[in-house]
Design a protein around this motif. Structure first.
Motif, mmCIF file in Angstrom:
data_model
loop_
_atom_site.group_PDB
_atom_site.id
_atom_site.type_symbol
_atom_site.label_atom_id
_atom_site.label_comp_id
_atom_site.label_asym_id
_atom_site.label_seq_id
_atom_site.Cartn_x
_atom_site.Cartn_y
_atom_site.Cartn_z
ATOM 1 N N LEU A 60 0.814 -1.210 0.000
ATOM 2 C CA LEU A 60 0.000 0.000 0.000
ATOM 3 C C LEU A 60 0.850 1.263 0.000
ATOM 4 C CD1 LEU A 60 -2.913 -0.999 2.398
ATOM 5 C CD2 LEU A 60 -2.980 -0.729 -0.083
ATOM 6 N N SER A 61 1.992 1.222 0.671
ATOM 7 C CA SER A 61 2.895 2.380 0.670
ATOM 8 C C SER A 61 3.439 2.635 -0.725
ATOM 9 C CB SER A 61 4.055 2.158 1.635
ATOM 10 O OG SER A 61 3.589 2.127 2.948
ATOM 11 N N LYS A 62 3.834 1.576 -1.407
ATOM 12 C CA LYS A 62 4.362 1.723 -2.778
ATOM 13 C C LYS A 62 3.263 2.210 -3.721
ATOM 14 C CE LYS A 62 8.266 -1.374 -2.550
ATOM 15 N NZ LYS A 62 9.243 -0.354 -2.321
ATOM 16 N N LEU A 63 2.053 1.687 -3.556
ATOM 17 C CA LEU A 63 0.931 2.137 -4.379
ATOM 18 C C LEU A 63 0.667 3.620 -4.133
ATOM 19 C CD1 LEU A 63 -1.504 1.569 -6.262
ATOM 20 C CD2 LEU A 63 -2.800 1.073 -4.191
ATOM 21 N N SER A 66 3.367 5.724 -5.687
ATOM 22 C CA SER A 66 3.194 5.716 -7.134
ATOM 23 C C SER A 66 2.048 6.640 -7.544
ATOM 24 C CB SER A 66 2.932 4.286 -7.599
ATOM 25 O OG SER A 66 2.867 4.228 -8.986
ATOM 26 N N ALA A 67 0.967 6.609 -6.783
ATOM 27 C CA ALA A 67 -0.176 7.473 -7.077
ATOM 28 C C ALA A 67 0.187 8.942 -6.856
ATOM 29 C CB ALA A 67 -1.365 7.086 -6.193
ATOM 30 N N LYS A 68 0.947 9.222 -5.795
ATOM 31 C CA LYS A 68 1.336 10.594 -5.457
ATOM 32 C C LYS A 68 2.303 11.189 -6.472
ATOM 33 C CE LYS A 68 3.372 11.402 -1.665
ATOM 34 N NZ LYS A 68 3.949 11.562 -0.348
ATOM 35 N N SER A 69 3.147 10.347 -7.068
ATOM 36 C CA SER A 69 4.177 10.852 -7.967
ATOM 37 C C SER A 69 3.589 11.477 -9.222
ATOM 38 C CB SER A 69 5.134 9.716 -8.363
ATOM 39 O OG SER A 69 4.496 8.831 -9.272
ATOM 40 N N ILE A 77 -5.920 6.514 -9.908
ATOM 41 C CA ILE A 77 -7.335 6.196 -10.062
ATOM 42 C C ILE A 77 -7.736 5.111 -9.075
ATOM 43 C CG2 ILE A 77 -9.023 5.156 -11.629
ATOM 44 C CD1 ILE A 77 -7.505 6.622 -13.916
ATOM 45 N N PHE A 78 -6.898 4.064 -8.976
ATOM 46 C CA PHE A 78 -7.205 2.984 -8.043
ATOM 47 C C PHE A 78 -7.272 3.500 -6.614
ATOM 48 C CE2 PHE A 78 -5.895 -0.252 -5.023
ATOM 49 C CZ PHE A 78 -6.866 -1.206 -5.262
ATOM 50 N N TRP A 79 -6.313 4.349 -6.244
ATOM 51 C CA TRP A 79 -6.283 4.889 -4.889
ATOM 52 C C TRP A 79 -7.556 5.685 -4.604
ATOM 53 C CZ3 TRP A 79 -3.341 3.782 -0.852
ATOM 54 C CH2 TRP A 79 -3.457 4.591 0.269
ATOM 55 N N ALA A 80 -7.950 6.545 -5.538
ATOM 56 C CA ALA A 80 -9.149 7.358 -5.336
ATOM 57 C C ALA A 80 -10.400 6.487 -5.239
ATOM 58 C CB ALA A 80 -9.302 8.357 -6.479
ATOM 59 N N ARG A 87 -16.499 5.545 -8.242
ATOM 60 C CA ARG A 87 -16.905 4.426 -9.091
ATOM 61 C C ARG A 87 -17.028 4.863 -10.544
ATOM 62 N NH1 ARG A 87 -15.407 2.028 -5.403
ATOM 63 N NH2 ARG A 87 -16.606 1.097 -3.760
ATOM 64 N N ASP A 88 -16.896 3.900 -11.456
ATOM 65 C CA ASP A 88 -17.154 4.125 -12.876
ATOM 66 C C ASP A 88 -18.619 3.817 -13.130
ATOM 67 O OD1 ASP A 88 -14.541 4.743 -13.461
ATOM 68 O OD2 ASP A 88 -13.995 2.679 -13.918
#
Length: 114
Positions: A60-63, A66-69, A77-80, A87-88
């Motif tokens: 989760l930290s790496k995700l 990655s999302a923050k970068s 998108i996955f994090w949000a 949702r889509d």
């Protein structure tokens, strides 16, 4: 009935911890150690809890990083979606749907070409 004591070497314990972090099932650990699942649960209860939680935290930290970068849109998108419940779903039932239209923009008094 005599109680059999299973001796687990430090090397074997480290390998079990690595397997737990990688997501190995308790049944797989039991097969690796050649012992019943219940004994594995009893002998490695703390390891099963601790190392599974550590692995989850690392991923989760790496995700999150990655999302923050901003370099990995999918991670953002996955994090949000997972963190904030996005949702889509498209247009919800009962919501007013306003279709996009072609806009004509006038810049400095000039009419745009058609």
């Amino acid at each position: 009935m005599p109680c059999l004591v299973e001796l687990i070497t430090n090397d074997k314990r480290l390998k079990v911890q690595e397997r737990i972090k990688a997501g190995a099932a308790e049944e797989d650990l039991a097969a690796y150690l050649n012992m019943p699942v219940e004994r594995v649960k009893r002998m490695f209860r703390r390891d099963l809890e601790l190392y599974a939680a550590e692995a989850k935290h690392e991923v989760l930290s790496k995700l999150f990083e990655s999302a923050k970068s901003g370099n990995n849109t999918s991670a953002g998108i996955f994090w949000a979606k997972s963190r904030y419940g996005w949702r889509d779903a498209g247009v919800r039932e009962g919501a007013t749907h306003i279709p996009w239209t072609k806009l004509r923009v006038e810049i400095d008094g000039e009419q745009p070409s058609a």
